[in-house]
Scaffold this active site. Structure first.
Site, PDB file in Angstrom:
ATOM      1  N   HIS A 144       0.831  -1.201   0.000  1.00 30.62           N
ATOM      2  CA  HIS A 144       0.000   0.000   0.000  1.00 30.62           C
ATOM      3  C   HIS A 144       0.865   1.251   0.000  1.00 30.62           C
ATOM      4  O   HIS A 144       1.922   1.272   0.623  1.00 30.62           O
ATOM      5  CB  HIS A 144      -0.921   0.025   1.233  1.00 30.62           C
ATOM      6  N   PRO A 145       0.403   2.306  -0.669  1.00 31.93           N
ATOM      7  CA  PRO A 145       1.148   3.568  -0.640  1.00 31.93           C
ATOM      8  C   PRO A 145       1.269   4.106   0.782  1.00 31.93           C
ATOM      9  O   PRO A 145       0.401   3.852   1.622  1.00 31.93           O
ATOM     10  CB  PRO A 145       0.282   4.508  -1.486  1.00 31.93           C
ATOM     11  N   GLU A 154     -12.053   1.752   0.663  1.00 33.72           N
ATOM     12  CA  GLU A 154     -11.583   2.439   1.858  1.00 33.72           C
ATOM     13  C   GLU A 154     -10.596   3.541   1.495  1.00 33.72           C
ATOM     14  O   GLU A 154     -10.649   4.630   2.049  1.00 33.72           O
ATOM     15  CB  GLU A 154     -10.933   1.463   2.842  1.00 33.72           C
TER      16      GLU A 154
END
Length: 114
Positions: free
Chosen positions: A63-64, A87
């Site tokens: 994830h970033p 989300e």
């Protein structure tokens, strides 16, 4: 046959949701699922009982970083209707520049410390 193709498609979808290969593989192996509750129950069980720290790290690094707006936009701009981007896209839509800046600042402090 068709069941194997379904399982592979489910695994690919789950992997988009959580960047842990083991988690996606193990959850998809427990399918097919009749209800959302079944998916969530098996997802939680695999995450907490079958995945280890390495699997969790793999998922988190997929994830970033918090506050990296450009990476978030790149990752989720074309996938806003996908199951698991909700989300992140909701967070992006409801955040203003000040909040994102503060999140980035605290996330950078975390990375410096650990």
């Amino acid at each position: 046959g068709a069941m194997k193709e379904m399982a592979m498609a489910l695994e690919a979808t789950l992997y988009k949701c959580c960047g842990s290969r083991k988690w996606a593989r193990e959850v998809s192996a427990k399918g097919p699922f009749a209800t959302k509750e079944q998916v969530l129950r098996h997802s939680r069980h695999v995450w907490w009982n079958e995945c280890n720290v390495t699997d969790w790290f793999e998922a988190f690094t997929a994830h970033p970083r918090i506050g990296n707006v450009e990476d978030l936009k790149k990752k989720f701009s074309n996938n806003t209707k996908d199951l698991c981007s909700n989300e992140q896209s909701a967070a992006m839509e409801s955040s203003n520049a000040e909040i994102l800046s503060q999140l980035k600042e605290w996330n950078d402090k975390y990375y410096e410390k650990y």
